[in-house]
Motif scaffolding. Structure first.
Motif, PDB file in Angstrom:
ATOM      1  N   ALA A   8      -3.772  -0.543   0.819  1.00  0.00           N
ATOM      2  CA  ALA A   8      -4.109   0.938   0.496  1.00  0.00           C
ATOM      3  C   ALA A   8      -3.706   1.239  -1.101  1.00  0.00           C
ATOM      4  CB  ALA A   8      -3.022   1.443   1.593  1.00  0.00           C
ATOM      5  N   LEU A   9      -2.600   0.476  -1.610  1.00  0.00           N
ATOM      6  CA  LEU A   9      -2.079   0.933  -2.503  1.00  0.00           C
ATOM      7  C   LEU A   9      -3.053   0.245  -4.017  1.00  0.00           C
ATOM      8  CD1 LEU A   9       1.882   0.517  -1.892  1.00  0.00           C
ATOM      9  CD2 LEU A   9       1.275   2.511  -2.159  1.00  0.00           C
ATOM     10  N   VAL A  40       0.210   8.241  -2.111  1.00  0.00           N
ATOM     11  CA  VAL A  40      -0.835   7.084  -0.479  1.00  0.00           C
ATOM     12  C   VAL A  40       0.268   6.743   0.823  1.00  0.00           C
ATOM     13  CG1 VAL A  40      -1.708   4.699  -0.515  1.00  0.00           C
ATOM     14  CG2 VAL A  40      -2.050   6.894  -2.530  1.00  0.00           C
ATOM     15  N   LEU A  41       1.403   6.440   0.641  1.00  0.00           N
ATOM     16  CA  LEU A  41       2.099   6.268   1.589  1.00  0.00           C
ATOM     17  C   LEU A  41       2.118   7.399   3.273  1.00  0.00           C
ATOM     18  CD1 LEU A  41       5.143   4.598   0.314  1.00  0.00           C
ATOM     19  CD2 LEU A  41       2.669   3.241   1.314  1.00  0.00           C
ATOM     20  N   ARG A  42       2.084   8.524   2.430  1.00  0.00           N
ATOM     21  CA  ARG A  42       2.204   9.795   3.129  1.00  0.00           C
ATOM     22  C   ARG A  42       0.579  10.650   3.989  1.00  0.00           C
ATOM     23  NH1 ARG A  42       3.570  15.759   0.762  1.00  0.00           N
ATOM     24  NH2 ARG A  42       0.952  15.215   0.187  1.00  0.00           N
ATOM     25  N   ASP A  43      -0.038   9.944   2.639  1.00  0.00           N
ATOM     26  CA  ASP A  43      -1.610  10.818   3.126  1.00  0.00           C
ATOM     27  C   ASP A  43      -2.668   9.422   3.568  1.00  0.00           C
ATOM     28  OD1 ASP A  43      -0.798  13.360   1.811  1.00  0.00           O
ATOM     29  OD2 ASP A  43      -1.307  12.716  -0.207  1.00  0.00           O
ATOM     30  N   GLU A  44      -2.976   8.442   2.925  1.00  0.00           N
ATOM     31  CA  GLU A  44      -3.581   7.757   3.927  1.00  0.00           C
ATOM     32  C   GLU A  44      -2.894   6.749   4.755  1.00  0.00           C
ATOM     33  OE1 GLU A  44      -6.250   7.627   2.144  1.00  0.00           O
ATOM     34  OE2 GLU A  44      -6.266   9.141   0.931  1.00  0.00           O
ATOM     35  N   VAL A  45      -1.573   6.150   4.260  1.00  0.00           N
ATOM     36  CA  VAL A  45      -1.325   4.819   5.563  1.00  0.00           C
ATOM     37  C   VAL A  45      -0.337   6.051   7.211  1.00  0.00           C
ATOM     38  CG1 VAL A  45       0.598   3.371   5.864  1.00  0.00           C
ATOM     39  CG2 VAL A  45      -0.474   3.685   3.761  1.00  0.00           C
ATOM     40  N   GLY A  46      -0.240   7.583   6.497  1.00  0.00           N
ATOM     41  CA  GLY A  46       0.527   8.045   7.443  1.00  0.00           C
ATOM     42  C   GLY A  46       2.415   8.001   7.576  1.00  0.00           C
ATOM     43  N   ALA A  70       8.603   6.405   7.256  1.00  0.00           N
ATOM     44  CA  ALA A  70       8.109   5.663   8.865  1.00  0.00           C
ATOM     45  C   ALA A  70       7.352   6.335   9.175  1.00  0.00           C
ATOM     46  CB  ALA A  70      10.246   6.216   9.675  1.00  0.00           C
ATOM     47  N   ASP A  71       6.722   5.899  10.437  1.00  0.00           N
ATOM     48  CA  ASP A  71       5.985   6.923  11.181  1.00  0.00           C
ATOM     49  C   ASP A  71       5.629   5.988  12.655  1.00  0.00           C
ATOM     50  OD1 ASP A  71       3.588   7.564  11.388  1.00  0.00           O
ATOM     51  OD2 ASP A  71       2.255   5.965  12.071  1.00  0.00           O
ATOM     52  N   PHE A  72       6.226   7.703  13.264  1.00  0.00           N
ATOM     53  CA  PHE A  72       6.393   7.440  14.687  1.00  0.00           C
ATOM     54  C   PHE A  72       5.075   7.941  15.642  1.00  0.00           C
ATOM     55  CE2 PHE A  72       9.882   9.512  13.153  1.00  0.00           C
ATOM     56  CZ  PHE A  72      10.991   8.577  13.519  1.00  0.00           C
ATOM     57  N   TRP A  73       4.697   6.431  16.420  1.00  0.00           N
ATOM     58  CA  TRP A  73       3.299   7.022  16.998  1.00  0.00           C
ATOM     59  C   TRP A  73       3.598   6.084  18.276  1.00  0.00           C
ATOM     60  CZ3 TRP A  73       0.357   2.915  18.154  1.00  0.00           C
ATOM     61  CH2 TRP A  73       0.863   1.110  17.000  1.00  0.00           C
ATOM     62  N   GLY A  74       2.436   6.443  19.370  1.00  0.00           N
ATOM     63  CA  GLY A  74       2.950   5.522  20.521  1.00  0.00           C
ATOM     64  C   GLY A  74       3.892   5.380  21.331  1.00  0.00           C
ATOM     65  N   GLY A  75       4.741   6.821  20.967  1.00  0.00           N
ATOM     66  CA  GLY A  75       5.869   7.246  21.894  1.00  0.00           C
ATOM     67  C   GLY A  75       6.677   6.649  20.589  1.00  0.00           C
ATOM     68  N   LEU A 100       6.745  16.305  -2.515  1.00  0.00           N
ATOM     69  CA  LEU A 100       6.417  15.877  -1.926  1.00  0.00           C
ATOM     70  C   LEU A 100       6.866  15.890   0.058  1.00  0.00           C
ATOM     71  CD1 LEU A 100       4.829  12.716  -2.800  1.00  0.00           C
ATOM     72  CD2 LEU A 100       3.624  14.423  -3.068  1.00  0.00           C
ATOM     73  N   TYR A 101       8.464  15.122  -0.403  1.00  0.00           N
ATOM     74  CA  TYR A 101       8.840  14.762   0.720  1.00  0.00           C
ATOM     75  C   TYR A 101       9.855  15.994   0.635  1.00  0.00           C
ATOM     76  CZ  TYR A 101       6.652  10.685   2.473  1.00  0.00           C
ATOM     77  OH  TYR A 101       5.988   9.742   2.784  1.00  0.00           O
ATOM     78  N   ALA A 102       9.940  17.506   1.473  1.00  0.00           N
ATOM     79  CA  ALA A 102      11.194  17.921   1.394  1.00  0.00           C
ATOM     80  C   ALA A 102      12.533  17.568   1.777  1.00  0.00           C
ATOM     81  CB  ALA A 102      11.459  19.416   1.969  1.00  0.00           C
ATOM     82  N   GLY A 103      12.630  16.729   1.942  1.00  0.00           N
ATOM     83  CA  GLY A 103      14.075  16.310   2.177  1.00  0.00           C
ATOM     84  C   GLY A 103      14.559  15.170   1.525  1.00  0.00           C
ATOM     85  N   ALA A 104      13.247  14.470   0.294  1.00  0.00           N
ATOM     86  CA  ALA A 104      13.959  14.182  -0.463  1.00  0.00           C
ATOM     87  C   ALA A 104      15.172  15.107  -1.616  1.00  0.00           C
ATOM     88  CB  ALA A 104      13.562  13.863  -1.475  1.00  0.00           C
ATOM     89  N   ASN A 105      15.065  16.158  -1.339  1.00  0.00           N
ATOM     90  CA  ASN A 105      15.898  17.248  -2.308  1.00  0.00           C
ATOM     91  C   ASN A 105      17.347  16.944  -2.597  1.00  0.00           C
ATOM     92  OD1 ASN A 105      17.251  19.740  -3.214  1.00  0.00           O
ATOM     93  ND2 ASN A 105      15.793  20.284  -3.445  1.00  0.00           N
ATOM     94  N   TRP A 106      18.107  16.504  -1.159  1.00  0.00           N
ATOM     95  CA  TRP A 106      19.694  16.519  -1.041  1.00  0.00           C
ATOM     96  C   TRP A 106      19.573  15.281  -1.387  1.00  0.00           C
ATOM     97  CZ3 TRP A 106      23.207  13.232   1.013  1.00  0.00           C
ATOM     98  CH2 TRP A 106      24.082  13.736   1.799  1.00  0.00           C
TER      99      TRP A 106
END
Length: 232
Positions: A8-9, A40-46, A70-75, A100-106
């Motif tokens: 994808a990249l 790409v990782l967030r929007d295309e890869v999930g 990370a991506d959570f799927w399938g339980g 892109l990621y609000a958590g990156a701020n801290w």
């Protein structure tokens, strides 16, 4: 998963390299593609979950910045990925991921404080954990953590080693430095890019010469010439 990520990249024109690791799958990307890679990782890869951002001091190679997404799927199933890039030691800077990621701020504020890495475009890049007026970046390898010297150990037992010892009449004794702590006169930040994080290590090694080793023949000869114990 890493093959799909690299594919994808590559389609997005980003040069990504898969890295062998003992933990989550890992890829290296150029610093100039840092933002585009995470888009790409967030929007295309999930990989929509941002876990952390940190860095490591690679001395002459610069600083390696790493994120875990990370991506959570399938339980309970989770896809993990570490994304790394290398930036030069001189005036280290990298584009911020806080848009892109609000958590990156801290995490970027912490990395800025601990390593001295600037994140361009960060909305509030100010100190986070250290007290006001603190000088230096504690997680750089040239920085000496001298807290064990600055604060005397209250449990000292030897005369003259504790602040609780009598002011008069106590025997004079040089305070023993804790293991791995240099002499107080040699503290402080060292020159960036120093190949040896502790410049005192060679001096300490030279001050304690290695015990000379004898060849097997010499040991055998010495044993044969030793007088035998007298028997009654």
């Amino acid at each position: 998963m890493s093959d799909d990520v690299v594919g994808a990249l590559t389609e997005a024109g980003i040069s990504a390299t898969k890295v062998d690791s003992f933990g989550p799958e890992t890829i290296d990307v150029p610093a100039e593609s840092w933002i585009a890679t995470h888009e790409v990782l967030r929007d295309e890869v999930g990989l929509t979950f941002f876990d952390f951002l940190t860095a490591s001091d690679e001395l002459n190679d610069g600083f390696r910045v790493v994120t875990h997404v990370a991506d959570f799927w399938g339980g309970a199933h989770v896809d993990h990925l570490l994304v790394r890039t290398l930036i030069p030691r001189a005036a280290p800077s990298l584009a911020t991921l806080s848009g892109l990621y609000a958590g990156a701020n801290w995490h970027e504020r912490e990395t800025f404080e601990m390593f001295g890495i600037t994140f361009d475009g960060h909305p509030n890049l100010i100190p986070l954990l250290l007290p006001d007026g603190f000088e230096g970046n504690p997680l750089r390898k040239e920085f000496v953590l001298a807290s064990r010297i600055a604060k005397p150990w209250p449990g000292a037992k030897e005369p003259g080693e504790s602040d609780h010892a009598p002011k008069a009449g106590a025997p004079s004794r040089r305070r023993t430095l804790p293991p791995g702590v240099p002499d107080p006169e040699s503290w402080g930040p060292r020159a960036p890019g120093s190949p040896d994080p502790d410049p005192l290590a060679p001096a300490l090694s030279a001050a304690t010469p290695a015990r000379p080793r004898r060849a097997a023949g010499e040991r055998r000869t010495a044993k044969q010439t030793e007088p035998k114990p007298e028997t009654e």
